[in-house]
Design a protein around this motif. Structure first.
Motif, PDB file in Angstrom:
ATOM      1  N   GLN A 118      62.864 -56.601 -30.617  1.00 24.04           N
ATOM      2  CA  GLN A 118      63.460 -56.431 -29.283  1.00 24.04           C
ATOM      3  C   GLN A 118      63.573 -54.965 -28.897  1.00 24.04           C
ATOM      4  OE1 GLN A 118      64.877 -58.029 -31.865  1.00 24.04           O
ATOM      5  NE2 GLN A 118      65.812 -59.960 -31.243  1.00 24.04           N
ATOM      6  N   THR A 119      63.713 -54.104 -29.880  1.00 23.62           N
ATOM      7  CA  THR A 119      63.892 -52.691 -29.572  1.00 23.62           C
ATOM      8  C   THR A 119      62.701 -51.850 -30.019  1.00 23.62           C
ATOM      9  OG1 THR A 119      65.078 -52.337 -31.663  1.00 23.62           O
ATOM     10  CG2 THR A 119      66.406 -52.878 -29.742  1.00 23.62           C
ATOM     11  N   ILE A 132      73.027 -46.301 -40.928  1.00 23.70           N
ATOM     12  CA  ILE A 132      71.994 -47.020 -40.182  1.00 23.70           C
ATOM     13  C   ILE A 132      71.053 -46.013 -39.549  1.00 23.70           C
ATOM     14  CG2 ILE A 132      71.564 -48.546 -38.218  1.00 23.70           C
ATOM     15  CD1 ILE A 132      74.400 -49.688 -38.731  1.00 23.70           C
ATOM     16  N   GLU A 539      72.193 -59.689 -32.666  1.00 19.05           N
ATOM     17  CA  GLU A 539      71.811 -58.290 -32.802  1.00 19.05           C
ATOM     18  C   GLU A 539      71.624 -57.884 -34.248  1.00 19.05           C
ATOM     19  OE1 GLU A 539      74.773 -58.940 -30.889  1.00 19.05           O
ATOM     20  OE2 GLU A 539      73.622 -59.161 -29.052  1.00 19.05           O
ATOM     21  N   GLY A 558      74.949 -56.118 -35.807  1.00 19.74           N
ATOM     22  CA  GLY A 558      74.526 -55.450 -34.574  1.00 19.74           C
ATOM     23  C   GLY A 558      73.658 -54.238 -34.829  1.00 19.74           C
ATOM     24  N   THR A 560      70.568 -53.878 -34.723  1.00 20.67           N
ATOM     25  CA  THR A 560      69.474 -53.653 -33.778  1.00 20.67           C
ATOM     26  C   THR A 560      69.960 -52.922 -32.529  1.00 20.67           C
ATOM     27  OG1 THR A 560      69.813 -55.827 -32.798  1.00 20.67           O
ATOM     28  CG2 THR A 560      68.200 -55.681 -34.549  1.00 20.67           C
ATOM     29  N   LEU A 561      71.251 -53.073 -32.235  1.00 20.37           N
ATOM     30  CA  LEU A 561      71.785 -52.337 -31.081  1.00 20.37           C
ATOM     31  C   LEU A 561      71.806 -50.835 -31.332  1.00 20.37           C
ATOM     32  CD1 LEU A 561      74.775 -54.491 -29.780  1.00 20.37           C
ATOM     33  CD2 LEU A 561      72.559 -54.126 -28.706  1.00 20.37           C
ATOM     34  N   ASN A 562      71.757 -50.446 -32.579  1.00 17.51           N
ATOM     35  CA  ASN A 562      71.706 -49.010 -32.857  1.00 17.51           C
ATOM     36  C   ASN A 562      70.447 -48.381 -32.273  1.00 17.51           C
ATOM     37  OD1 ASN A 562      73.986 -47.923 -34.817  1.00 17.51           O
ATOM     38  ND2 ASN A 562      73.607 -50.066 -35.300  1.00 17.51           N
ATOM     39  N   ARG A 564      69.586 -48.976 -29.403  1.00 17.22           N
ATOM     40  CA  ARG A 564      69.865 -48.832 -27.975  1.00 17.22           C
ATOM     41  C   ARG A 564      70.988 -47.824 -27.738  1.00 17.22           C
ATOM     42  NH1 ARG A 564      70.137 -52.969 -23.952  1.00 17.22           N
ATOM     43  NH2 ARG A 564      68.702 -51.558 -22.914  1.00 17.22           N
ATOM     44  N   ILE A 565      71.158 -46.917 -28.644  1.00 14.96           N
ATOM     45  CA  ILE A 565      72.071 -45.806 -28.413  1.00 14.96           C
ATOM     46  C   ILE A 565      71.215 -44.617 -28.042  1.00 14.96           C
ATOM     47  CG2 ILE A 565      73.782 -44.279 -29.471  1.00 14.96           C
ATOM     48  CD1 ILE A 565      74.568 -46.614 -31.290  1.00 14.96           C
ATOM     49  N   GLU A 566      71.467 -44.090 -26.870  1.00 14.50           N
ATOM     50  CA  GLU A 566      70.550 -43.060 -26.373  1.00 14.50           C
ATOM     51  C   GLU A 566      71.317 -41.945 -25.676  1.00 14.50           C
ATOM     52  OE1 GLU A 566      68.150 -44.691 -23.107  1.00 14.50           O
ATOM     53  OE2 GLU A 566      69.325 -46.504 -23.312  1.00 14.50           O
TER      54      GLU A 566
END
Lengths: 566, 504
Positions: A118-119, A132, A539, A558, A560-562, A564-566
């Motif tokens: 997804q990412t 992570i 996630e 979560g 995978t949400l890492n 999406r940290i930008e």
């Protein structure tokens, strides 16, 4: 894939890989058997040259048996040695346990790598610090494998048709992208981690997915980055390797395609060796290969025997055994095929190098009327564990001393679905069947046992059997390579069962560690004394469990949400 | 034994929520209703570019000319200043001392702002458009923010990167060592993501933390941020609507002071749709306590292991208020406790947070009140809370004694104020009664002040006065002492806004 095959996929230290592939089976054989992976073991004779090309010819006599000379080349056409399928002889089909786990994480030295399609990234989680890292790798990474002993993973980017080689180091992460010539969905690394084999597994194709490379393998030299397209037989099922890792053997529906990756220099067509005497009966076979790559043995649906082929020669020869084998396995000597002949209550020990020429070298073991449909041999090749998965059969294991042919019966409390042996060969993990019904509503003690999921641990030296009932079906079995320890997963979302069980294979002590959500896959990180379990979570969720059984379970969710940290 | 203060612990440990503005200094919807500061009451004089102030202890009135038309004002956490947003456009800082009111720095701004979010220390402010933004301009950028340094008089205006939404609320965290440098992280909460920036490095590019994957269509709306420490690292625990997990954002790795550090995100199991949370440093490490209304009960979450323990409360719960108190089993030791309750329910539950992992449900003490709770406010500095259990009834909860004392009122309750020290509670009723209640003895004095129904009761704590402000064209006020109301005579001033009009 059977439990035994799954063990081959999961156990660390298992030298010969069938990674990323669904092992083929003889599902149409009427009686199923576990497909064997290649095994370590006695090297037998020195390796021949399985990758040698077929001879040119002027006449049929210039070719080996089963080949005709056509256009100056020997073309396999088969022989009439293979009798027609004998469906009546097959008997009841034995159920198989499917443990295939796609999208598995890769265990590095101290880190676990998880693809995050997804990412468009790979997430690495350090087992000790839980740190992570998110590494962008390309479009929709799916398959990934770790280079043995290193924090380096090879990633197949499903959409961008690239291979990403990711190295995680203290100084930073690095990514090297290599373009692939076709669209692939499967990835296999050679045991040394020098070459990656990208291929298309038709059984895992998504609707509308480009399946044009169904007979292609891209061999990637991971050091130099060179990519060599290799045409292989139809529909590759798995990629295996000789014990020395030098030769890749691709099991296809046309036979075994032989690839010497170090010798590749640009596009080529692999020599494909037929594994059945009948040119039209190459598919739907269970194929085992000797670790040196010299021989292949196979069984096909309804065939009352096995077919042997010396890969360098390329001539399949049917060896009648008097009954349809229900299982075909390779003993650790690397030369002897073990065929279970359930319908006549016998085992056949078939020397792959001599049986075709001299059937007298085949050793038949009489099982004295026992109903046995499958077998697995211990790592020393001294004991075979015999069982059947046919419903209603007496629940038991039979141990066979392969030297003396002595037989010992071990009664079990429940029927058998599969058997796996720990790497030392001293303990058998027996997965049991389950009767219909809720165990909580069982009217009798016997019903309670019958309706429960569970497994038995069997000490093959003493014959002691311990039944462990479980609140859900066990799966994801992992054996530690260096100690008497196993981990197995339990999951039943409807009943909110989510746990990992730590099994002390010396004391037969089983401890349950609850998990936050449904477990998916397990692995080991011996370098940091931890096991890991990935779990169902939108996630991503992973838990780390100390191998010593003490200490706390640590969970990261979560991850995978890492990305999406930008 | 006098109760130990609890508020300091709550604030320094963790809690910075979007809803934590002190009720004492809550700004009015109608600016003309007045603002209560520590020593003064103040009113914006719209159309006059001025601020009227009253020092109620001395009844000294003053009028301060403003450089632009005031639109909205916000009182600092300590009540020592008023930040006025005007149509300059800009913001004017006004300092209030005991006997002095003066203009502080003015901030010339380009954006449109309707909300101010003070740092707990009161020296820095974040301005955002928010829900209250008055669109004086034909167009507004809801992602534009202004970071004001009130002491230095400097500011930075910037636009946060947006991913389809705008800051719904802003939470200013405590000043702390984060990722190897002193920082004051600010959390701008938007649907599906948060922007994190540093008040001490106002020009540093914000870090955006998405709370869903790109293809996830759920509206995960962050609602609450509490701060704690996990394995020595500053960690924010974010609770969101439509999410079962608590998002733990930790900053274990050092980062340059002029950059906003990137966190690690870990989702902790919070039960089903947690409605409130606190982070408490216990002897065995930080624990997050999340209230799970559907259980109903409490989730105890170890942020290191990710393990969650659910304990049923057996009474409806929705909110949690953590406090420290001497342990009943060892008076010399200070323990960690919490009060759980649900709006609309009559039950409250006291939780022994130190023992709950061991004793589970036995660490919970339920208590049923005489009526359903409409609102509950803690009394600062005391282990007590005031529950509104009907329009004409209050209940005082004593955390130590685990008692609930109902107080009946003669008429509907209009205003409730609590002294910053928690010592007294002030009430205004619909029958014109103004009441001063001693929180420790629960004894009260009262008087009657006939003012309009729409009047507002202001507490000016450092002046020791209550001010009843009646909005209107001229503003009438009545001033009362905070104690002995039955002996007091209100000092009334009519036409406060007219003061000095003739002079002008």
């Amino acid at each position: 894939m059977t439990l035994r095959a799954q063990l081959g996929l999961l156990a660390l230290g298992f030298a010969l890989a069938a990674c990323g592939a669904a092992a083929e089976d003889a599902g149409a054989a009427g009686a199923d058997e576990e497909p064997s992976n290649f095994r370590d073991g006695g090297a037998g004779e020195g390796p021949q040259e399985p990758g040698a090309r077929a001879e040119a010819c002027a006449f049929d006599d210039d070719c080996a048996d089963g080949y005709v000379c056509f256009g100056g080349q020997c073309i396999f056409q088969g022989t009439d040695a293979l009798p027609p399928p004998d469906g009546a002889d097959a008997g009841p089909r034995e159920e198989e346990v499917d443990f295939v786990q796609y999208g598995r994480p890769a265990a590095g030295r101290a880190q676990v790598f998880v693809a995050s399609p997804q990412t468009d990234s790979v997430v690495r989680i350090h087992a000790e610090t839980l740190a992570i890292g998110v590494i962008e790798v390309g479009d929709e990474p799916t398959e990934l494998y770790a280079v043995p002993g290193e924090d380096t993973v090879v990633v197949l980017n499903h959409t961008s048709d690239e291979l990403a080689i990711v190295t995680a180091e203290d100084t930073g992460d690095s990514v090297r992208l290599i373009a692939l010539p076709y669209h692939f969905n499967a990835l296999t690394l050679d045991p040394a981690g020098r070459f990656a084999f990208c291929w298309f597994d038709l059984s895992r194709a998504l609707p509308g997915e480009d399946g044009s490379a169904v007979q292609d393998v891209a061999v990637v030299d991971l050091a130099g980055g060179a990519v060599s397209p290799v045409a292989v037989g139809f529909r590759p099922r798995r990629v295996g390797f000789t014990a020395d890792g030098r030769i890749a053997l691709v099991v296809t529906e046309d036979g075994v395609s032989v690839i010497d990756p170090a010798a590749l220099d640009g596009p080529t067509a692999a020599r494909t060796v037929p594994v059945a005497p009948d040119v039209f009966r190459q598919a739907d076979r269970e194929v085992i290969l000797s670790p040196d790559g010299a021989f292949a043995a196979s069984r096909g649906p309804g065939e009352p025997g096995v077919t042997l082929v010396e890969l360098a020669e390329g001539v399949p020869r049917f060896v009648p055994l008097g009954a349809v084998p229900t299982d075909l396995d390779l003993l650790p000597d690397g030369r002897t095929a073990l065929a279970v002949l359930r319908s006549i209550g016998q085992l056949a020990l078939v020397p792959m190098d001599t049986a075709a020429a001299d059937p007298e070298t085949i050793r038949f073991v009489d099982l004295a009327g026992r109903q046995v449909g499958a077998a697995v041999a211990d790592a020393a090749g001294e004991v075979a564990v015999l069982y059947t998965t046919v419903a209603g059969a007496p629940p038991r294991l039979t141990l066979l001393d392969l030297t003396t042919e002595a037989l010992v019966d071990l009664p079990l409390r429940k029927g058998v679905r599969g058997v796996a042996l720990d790497p030392s060969g001293g303990v058998a993990f027996v997965l049991h069947d389950k009767a219909e019904g809720d165990p909580a509503a069982a009217p009798t003690e016997a019903d309670l046992i019958a309706r429960s999921d569970g497994y038995s641990l069997v000490d093959l030296r003493t014959g002691f059997v311990k039944l462990q009932t479980t609140p859900a079906e066990p799966f994801g079995l992992v054996f530690a390579p260096d100690r008497p320890l196993a981990m197995v997963l339990l999951a039943d979302p409807a009943r909110r069962v989510a746990s990992v069980q730590r099994i002390d294979l010396a004391a037969f002590d089983v401890r349950d560690r609850p998990l936050g959500s449904t477990p998916e896959a397990a692995g080991l990180l011996p370098a940091v004394e931890r096991a890991f379990v990935t779990q169902t979570h939108p996630e991503g969720r992973i838990s780390f469990i100390p191998l010593d059984g003490e200490g706390r379970v640590e969970t990261v969710s979560g991850y995978t949400l890492n990305g999406r940290i930008e | 034994m006098r109760p130990a203060p609890i508020l300091a612990w709550v604030l320094t440990l963790a809690v910075t929520s979007a809803c934590d503005r002190s009720a004492t200094f809550e700004r009015p919807l109608d600016p003309s209703a007045g603002y209560a500061l520590a020593h003064h009451a103040a009113w914006l004089l719209r159309g006059q570019h001025a601020l009227a102030t009253l020092q109620p202890a001395t009844m000294v009135q003053s009028r301060l000319a403003l450089p632009a038309e005031p639109v909205q004002a916000f009182v600092s956490p300590a009540g020592d200043g008023l930040l006025i947003i005007d149509d300059g456009p800009g913001a004017q800082w006004v300092r209030f001392e005991a006997n002095r009111v003066e203009l502080g720095p003015r901030f010339a701004l380009t954006g449109t702002y309707g909300e101010a979010w003070f740092a707990p220390e009161g020296d820095r402010v974040v301005l955002s458009l928010g829900a209250g933004g008055a669109l004086s301009a034909p167009i507004a950028n809801p992602n534009q923010i202004a970071l004001l340094d009130l002491d230095r008089g400097t500011h930075v205006e910037r636009t946060l990167r947006s991913f389809g939404d705008r800051p719904r609320a802003i939470v200013v965290g405590p000043r702390a060592s984060v990722a190897g440098a002193e920082r004051q992280l600010v959390w701008a909460l938007a649907d599906r993501y948060m922007a994190v920036f540093d008040l001490l490095a106002p020009e540093a590019r914000e870090v955006v933390v998405h709370l869903t994957l790109a293809t996830d269509t759920r509206t995960v709306q962050p609602r609450q941020v509490v701060v704690g420490e996990v394995d020595g690292a500053y960690t924010a625990f974010v609770r969101a609507d439509a999410a079962d997990d608590i998002f733990a954002l930790s900053f274990p790795e050092a980062s340059p002071a002029d950059e906003v550090p990137k966190p690690y995100l870990n989702q902790l199991p919070g039960g089903q749709r947690p409605s409130d949370e606190v982070a408490v440093a216990l002897a065995e490490g930080t624990r997050v306590f999340a209230v799970e209304p559907s259980l109903p009960g409490l989730s105890i979450i170890d942020p290191v292991t990710g393990a969650r323990l659910a304990v049923s409360a057996e009474l409806p719960v929705q909110h949690i208020l953590a406090f420290e108190a001497p342990r009943p089993d060892d008076e010399a030791a200070i323990g960690h406790f919490a009060l759980l309750w649900r709006t609309g329910s009559a039950g409250v539950v006291f939780a022994d947070l130190d023992r709950i992992e061991e004793r589970r449900g036995r660490a919970l003490t339920p208590l049923v009140l005489g009526g359903a709770i409409a609102a509950l406010d803690p009394l600062p500095g005391r282990r007590m809370a005031l529950a509104r259990t009907s329009n004409q009834q209050l209940t005082v909860l004593d955390f130590d004694a685990r008692t609930a004392t109902p107080l009946d009122l003669s008429a509907d309750l209009l205003d409730v104020l609590i002294d910053p020290t928690g010592a007294r509670i002030y009430l205004r009723l619909a029958d014109a009664a103004v009441i001063s209640l001693d929180a420790d003895t629960l004894t009260a004095t009262s008087t009657e002040v006939l003012v309009g129904y729409e009047s507002r009761l202001l507490l000016v704590p450092e002046a020791g006065r209550l001010v009843l402000s009646e909005p209107g064209d001229t503003i009438d006020v009545a001033v009362l002492p905070v104690t002995d109301l039955d002996e007091a005579t209100p000092i009334v001033r009519h036409g406060l806004l007219l003061e000095g009009v003739l002079d002008r």
